[in-house]
Design an enzyme around this catalytic site. Sequence first.
Site, PDB file in Angstrom:
ATOM      1  N   SER B 152     -36.648  67.451 131.540  1.00 24.77           N
ATOM      2  CA  SER B 152     -35.477  67.548 130.655  1.00 24.77           C
ATOM      3  C   SER B 152     -34.647  66.265 130.776  1.00 24.77           C
ATOM      4  O   SER B 152     -35.181  65.170 130.631  1.00 24.77           O
ATOM      5  CB  SER B 152     -34.682  68.795 131.044  1.00 24.77           C
ATOM      6  OG  SER B 152     -33.688  69.097 130.116  1.00 24.77           O
ATOM      7  N   ASP B 329     -41.024  75.573 123.962  1.00 26.92           N
ATOM      8  CA  ASP B 329     -39.758  74.884 124.273  1.00 26.92           C
ATOM      9  C   ASP B 329     -39.162  74.361 122.974  1.00 26.92           C
ATOM     10  O   ASP B 329     -39.624  73.372 122.420  1.00 26.92           O
ATOM     11  CB  ASP B 329     -40.046  73.733 125.247  1.00 26.92           C
ATOM     12  CG  ASP B 329     -38.776  73.009 125.683  1.00 26.92           C
ATOM     13  OD1 ASP B 329     -37.691  73.260 125.120  1.00 26.92           O
ATOM     14  OD2 ASP B 329     -38.881  72.184 126.612  1.00 26.92           O
ATOM     15  N   HIS B 362     -37.928  76.242 127.352  1.00 28.05           N
ATOM     16  CA  HIS B 362     -37.585  75.061 128.140  1.00 28.05           C
ATOM     17  C   HIS B 362     -37.633  75.360 129.640  1.00 28.05           C
ATOM     18  O   HIS B 362     -37.976  74.489 130.439  1.00 28.05           O
ATOM     19  CB  HIS B 362     -36.195  74.576 127.728  1.00 28.05           C
ATOM     20  CG  HIS B 362     -35.812  73.247 128.288  1.00 28.05           C
ATOM     21  ND1 HIS B 362     -36.582  72.118 128.103  1.00 28.05           N
ATOM     22  CD2 HIS B 362     -34.748  72.843 129.036  1.00 28.05           C
ATOM     23  CE1 HIS B 362     -36.001  71.085 128.711  1.00 28.05           C
ATOM     24  NE2 HIS B 362     -34.895  71.504 129.282  1.00 28.05           N
TER      25      HIS B 362
END
Lengths: 388, 388
Positions: B152, B329, B362
């Site tokens: 991320s 995601d 995610h």
Amino acid sequence: MIVTPVTYRFDQPLALRSGAVLPAYELVVETHGTLNADKSNAVLVCHALNASHHVAGFHADANGQPLPRSEGWWHNMIGPGKPVDTNRFFVIGVNNLGSCFGSTGPTHTNPATGQAWGADFPVVTVEDWVDAQARLLDTMGIDTLAAVMGGSLGGMQAVSWTLQYPDRVRHAVVVASAPNLTAENIAFNEVARRAIVTDPDFHGGHYLRHGTLPRRGLRIARMIGHITYLSDDVMNEKFGRALRAADGEDPAAIAELAYRYSTTDVEFQIESYLRYQGDKFSEYFDANTYLLITRALDYFDPAREHDGNLSAALARAKAKFLLVSFTTDWRFSPARSREIAKALLENDRDVSYCEIDAPHGHDAFLLDDARYHAAVRSYFEHTVGAAR
Amino acid sequence: MIVTPVTYRFDQPLALRSGAVLPAYELVVETHGTLNADKSNAVLVCHALNASHHVAGFHADANGQPLPRSEGWWHNMIGPGKPVDTNRFFVIGVNNLGSCFGSTGPTHTNPATGQAWGADFPVVTVEDWVDAQARLLDTMGIDTLAAVMGGSLGGMQAVSWTLQYPDRVRHAVVVASAPNLTAENIAFNEVARRAIVTDPDFHGGHYLRHGTLPRRGLRIARMIGHITYLSDDVMNEKFGRALRAADGEDPAAIAELAYRYSTTDVEFQIESYLRYQGDKFSEYFDANTYLLITRALDYFDPAREHDGNLSAALARAKAKFLLVSFTTDWRFSPARSREIAKALLENDRDVSYCEIDAPHGHDAFLLDDARYHAAVRSYFEHTVGAAR
């Protein structure tokens, strides 16, 4: 095309699904076109979250002239020569109970206390709205609807009509809707509600008595809503990562702007757009209405009384259906409309289904799209309007 | 496996991208494994929004025993025999500037005023963090990283390492990341920030001086975040439309529960989950840190200085890359990782790309997934660890 709202008063109590009883209530209504002699051309249009009875036409100023920007929320769909042609159909727009646009709701006076209902307004469901709408039709002398129609939450009401009053609906037009909300949708509603309820100006829902409005919470709620109404694609296309020019900065030079390096100033255009939408909404929408309407969305689930079996739930429906969905709608995705279509087909019902390849997300149901409008037009012209 | 954080102090000023200068600062660091003689086995792990230097191992209680639930945030990935094997690699976890977990941030004292920095803490960017991390490596005597790794926002730091210090990184492992945020991602960050900033307890970011904490805003911010970390599918699977049993109600009878018909009580399990996550977060996370870190996400955009041409931006990179994305995601979608892969390939760089079919959204980058972990293990074992 000027339209004037009419208020219908109902003095029989309305028993709600929650067990509460609304002693008396008013519904605000607008109609378009002419009811024919055998009262067979009525189309009821149900509204979604922040809309109302004002589906088409304009409101008038003191001189009888159309007020600027007063067109109804589905004006591109409904009117003379429009897909739902009011030269042929008698269209009824009705504001739902609990709303803040005229029908009895939390900002109205609770007869038991003489004060605004506020948080004491009873929880209303899609089924309750449909019951109230059915009473309205009784009053208007309309036994059977040519069609009931709605998008999103309005589509849920259309579905519910076919289950609660199967003999009173010939067609249901269900746009960008779903048989119930997913956990993700409930989650977005819940965050919005928490933003409102935890605003110190909310005062347990009795903010009117305190002379305040929970505007902070409403702004956040609306910003969240707006994100979910748009698709990622259309947001990138409309806003992307473009920066917002400050007062005095040349908008043409936006692409060249330097970052301002601030966590609280507007830096990106998308931020400016969302703040504007939130501010505007917080000026006109009632917070308790927001709670009630999002909860009605959460609760709708006709399969619930059938152990989750939607096919069993829809067995009661006798209407013919037009279902429409939009490919980039991630709030009420095409898969959800297909669930409805499948359950109806399992009951040998007559279903037309259009999946429109549109970039605009959930908002698409309110926008002008030639294929979408052609499908609705054709359905009303050839199917709803066919000789029976 | 007990690990103890170490604080490094830096007295040279750090010039930030915003133009501000941080006069002096501290970084909190944890290391795992042993740096080899030629200092060629160091792996820097960069953290995302609410994580820290504590990537693996346990913290100790007063008796030197592992504290329950004190394992590092990437403990399933990093450790002896794990995909990033600390028997072989020397892993460095570092807390970023602006954080609330030990490194210099808004809750620390501003030397200029003798009070907490609060809202006066300068805006920090991914590039600033990487500069600070590079200085840390200087201090540790490490010239070149075997690998820089992150998920991320951590992945953005890994990418930025290869651009800011191309000669100091042999490999970059970039998981569930993106070359920049989309408008939708910025929008979610902005709503979260507005919830915090408009909380009356925020006091313009100087809440510590007022003896308050903007917990309402933090709760809303975290609830929004949680929705975006999960996929619609996994949310339906974990929570669906299940109702929450109240105290004293039989959880086995949840499916049979009646609606409570309330707009403010918890009705669905997903609501209970989100409220719990929001409450927990608001007890330990600093609001100014939340603003700073979401802004660092918004600002990251290496292509910006190259007229949006990512390929031109990544031309500086010399590292080899492993990119990993997860199918569900929607915050950092596979398409975004593929953009990075494409831009690197256009520069004839060495890229491995794994797209993992995982249902968890995610969040998947933090979870145990055999294929994902096998890919990372194999990359470290055979590629990062290969004789040069």
